[in-house]
Design a protein around this motif. Structure first.
Motif, PDB file in Angstrom:
ATOM      1  N   VAL A 270      24.745  33.576  28.301  1.00 33.56           N
ATOM      2  CA  VAL A 270      25.561  34.647  27.744  1.00 33.56           C
ATOM      3  C   VAL A 270      26.567  35.108  28.790  1.00 33.56           C
ATOM      4  O   VAL A 270      26.205  35.399  29.915  1.00 33.56           O
ATOM      5  N   GLY A 271      27.814  35.145  28.399  1.00 35.61           N
ATOM      6  CA  GLY A 271      28.867  35.558  29.309  1.00 35.61           C
ATOM      7  C   GLY A 271      29.601  36.786  28.799  1.00 35.61           C
ATOM      8  O   GLY A 271      29.599  37.088  27.602  1.00 35.61           O
ATOM      9  N   LEU A 272      30.218  37.482  29.709  1.00 35.69           N
ATOM     10  CA  LEU A 272      30.957  38.695  29.405  1.00 35.69           C
ATOM     11  C   LEU A 272      31.987  38.485  28.305  1.00 35.69           C
ATOM     12  O   LEU A 272      32.055  39.254  27.340  1.00 35.69           O
ATOM     13  N   GLU A 273      32.791  37.450  28.419  1.00 36.79           N
ATOM     14  CA  GLU A 273      33.853  37.231  27.432  1.00 36.79           C
ATOM     15  C   GLU A 273      33.296  36.912  26.050  1.00 36.79           C
ATOM     16  O   GLU A 273      33.872  37.319  25.042  1.00 36.79           O
ATOM     17  N   LYS A 274      32.205  36.189  25.979  1.00 36.40           N
ATOM     18  CA  LYS A 274      31.599  35.894  24.674  1.00 36.40           C
ATOM     19  C   LYS A 274      31.122  37.183  24.012  1.00 36.40           C
ATOM     20  O   LYS A 274      31.262  37.360  22.798  1.00 36.40           O
ATOM     21  N   ILE A 275      30.555  38.082  24.797  1.00 33.80           N
ATOM     22  CA  ILE A 275      30.118  39.366  24.246  1.00 33.80           C
ATOM     23  C   ILE A 275      31.324  40.151  23.746  1.00 33.80           C
ATOM     24  O   ILE A 275      31.310  40.685  22.635  1.00 33.80           O
ATOM     25  N   ARG A 276      32.373  40.193  24.537  1.00 31.54           N
ATOM     26  CA  ARG A 276      33.590  40.908  24.120  1.00 31.54           C
ATOM     27  C   ARG A 276      34.187  40.287  22.854  1.00 31.54           C
ATOM     28  O   ARG A 276      34.579  40.996  21.928  1.00 31.54           O
ATOM     29  N   GLU A 277      34.271  38.957  22.819  1.00 32.58           N
ATOM     30  CA  GLU A 277      34.828  38.267  21.655  1.00 32.58           C
ATOM     31  C   GLU A 277      34.012  38.570  20.400  1.00 32.58           C
ATOM     32  O   GLU A 277      34.571  38.835  19.334  1.00 32.58           O
ATOM     33  N   TYR A 278      32.692  38.512  20.534  1.00 36.89           N
ATOM     34  CA  TYR A 278      31.840  38.778  19.382  1.00 36.89           C
ATOM     35  C   TYR A 278      31.987  40.231  18.935  1.00 36.89           C
ATOM     36  O   TYR A 278      32.113  40.515  17.740  1.00 36.89           O
ATOM     37  N   ALA A 279      31.986  41.144  19.879  1.00 34.69           N
ATOM     38  CA  ALA A 279      32.138  42.566  19.547  1.00 34.69           C
ATOM     39  C   ALA A 279      33.460  42.791  18.808  1.00 34.69           C
ATOM     40  O   ALA A 279      33.493  43.516  17.800  1.00 34.69           O
ATOM     41  N   ASN A 280      34.516  42.175  19.270  1.00 33.44           N
ATOM     42  CA  ASN A 280      35.808  42.302  18.583  1.00 33.44           C
ATOM     43  C   ASN A 280      35.740  41.717  17.175  1.00 33.44           C
ATOM     44  O   ASN A 280      36.254  42.301  16.226  1.00 33.44           O
ATOM     45  N   ALA A 281      35.111  40.559  17.045  1.00 32.80           N
ATOM     46  CA  ALA A 281      35.039  39.883  15.745  1.00 32.80           C
ATOM     47  C   ALA A 281      34.276  40.694  14.705  1.00 32.80           C
ATOM     48  O   ALA A 281      34.597  40.634  13.520  1.00 32.80           O
ATOM     49  N   VAL A 282      33.265  41.448  15.140  1.00 39.30           N
ATOM     50  CA  VAL A 282      32.459  42.211  14.179  1.00 39.30           C
ATOM     51  C   VAL A 282      32.824  43.690  14.156  1.00 39.30           C
ATOM     52  O   VAL A 282      32.151  44.497  13.526  1.00 39.30           O
ATOM     53  N   GLY A 283      33.905  44.046  14.843  1.00 45.32           N
ATOM     54  CA  GLY A 283      34.392  45.415  14.789  1.00 45.32           C
ATOM     55  C   GLY A 283      33.604  46.430  15.603  1.00 45.32           C
ATOM     56  O   GLY A 283      33.678  47.625  15.335  1.00 45.32           O
ATOM     57  N   GLN A 284      32.897  45.974  16.624  1.00 42.85           N
ATOM     58  CA  GLN A 284      32.157  46.876  17.504  1.00 42.85           C
ATOM     59  C   GLN A 284      33.104  47.359  18.596  1.00 42.85           C
ATOM     60  O   GLN A 284      33.416  46.622  19.520  1.00 42.85           O
ATOM     61  N   THR A 285      33.565  48.586  18.480  1.00 38.86           N
ATOM     62  CA  THR A 285      34.570  49.111  19.400  1.00 38.86           C
ATOM     63  C   THR A 285      34.002  49.973  20.516  1.00 38.86           C
ATOM     64  O   THR A 285      34.737  50.407  21.395  1.00 38.86           O
ATOM     65  N   GLU A 286      32.685  50.209  20.499  1.00 36.33           N
ATOM     66  CA  GLU A 286      32.084  51.049  21.526  1.00 36.33           C
ATOM     67  C   GLU A 286      32.342  50.443  22.911  1.00 36.33           C
ATOM     68  O   GLU A 286      32.204  49.236  23.107  1.00 36.33           O
ATOM     69  N   PRO A 287      32.700  51.277  23.879  1.00 39.66           N
ATOM     70  CA  PRO A 287      33.021  50.782  25.224  1.00 39.66           C
ATOM     71  C   PRO A 287      31.900  49.974  25.878  1.00 39.66           C
ATOM     72  O   PRO A 287      32.194  49.076  26.672  1.00 39.66           O
TER      73      PRO A 287
END
Length: 85
Positions: free
Chosen positions: A19-36
């Motif tokens: 698991v990498g930082l960018e994959k987490i960010r990409e997934y969060a963006n894709a599912v609309g998770q905007t929490e910091p």
């Protein structure tokens, strides 16, 4: 419905997923998770986490390669219409 036994004891290849930082960010963006905490290391640390936090359903990303062979195995005979994620 009769229980199929062809898959009992069957084994599938192991998989790994780093698991990498960018994959987490990409997934969060894709599912609309905007929490910091899903995007910013400092925000996650300020909230008491070691690093950015993957959204709960992120498990689908790394479990798919491990589960796919069994789910698609005709010996397992999964009824996709009745499958609940």
């Amino acid at each position: 419905m009769p229980v199929k036994t062809e898959a009992v004891g069957k084994e599938y290849p192991a998989t790994t997923y780093e698991v990498g930082l960018e994959k987490i960010r990409e997934y969060a963006n894709a599912v609309g998770q905007t929490e910091p905490v899903h995007h910013d290391r400092e925000a996650a640390k300020a909230a008491g986490f070691r690093d950015v936090v993957a959204p709960p359903m992120f498990a689908v990303v790394y479990s798919s390669p491990a589960m796919g062979p069994a789910i698609l195995d005709p010996d397992v005979d999964i009824n996709f219409a009745a499958m609940v994620h």
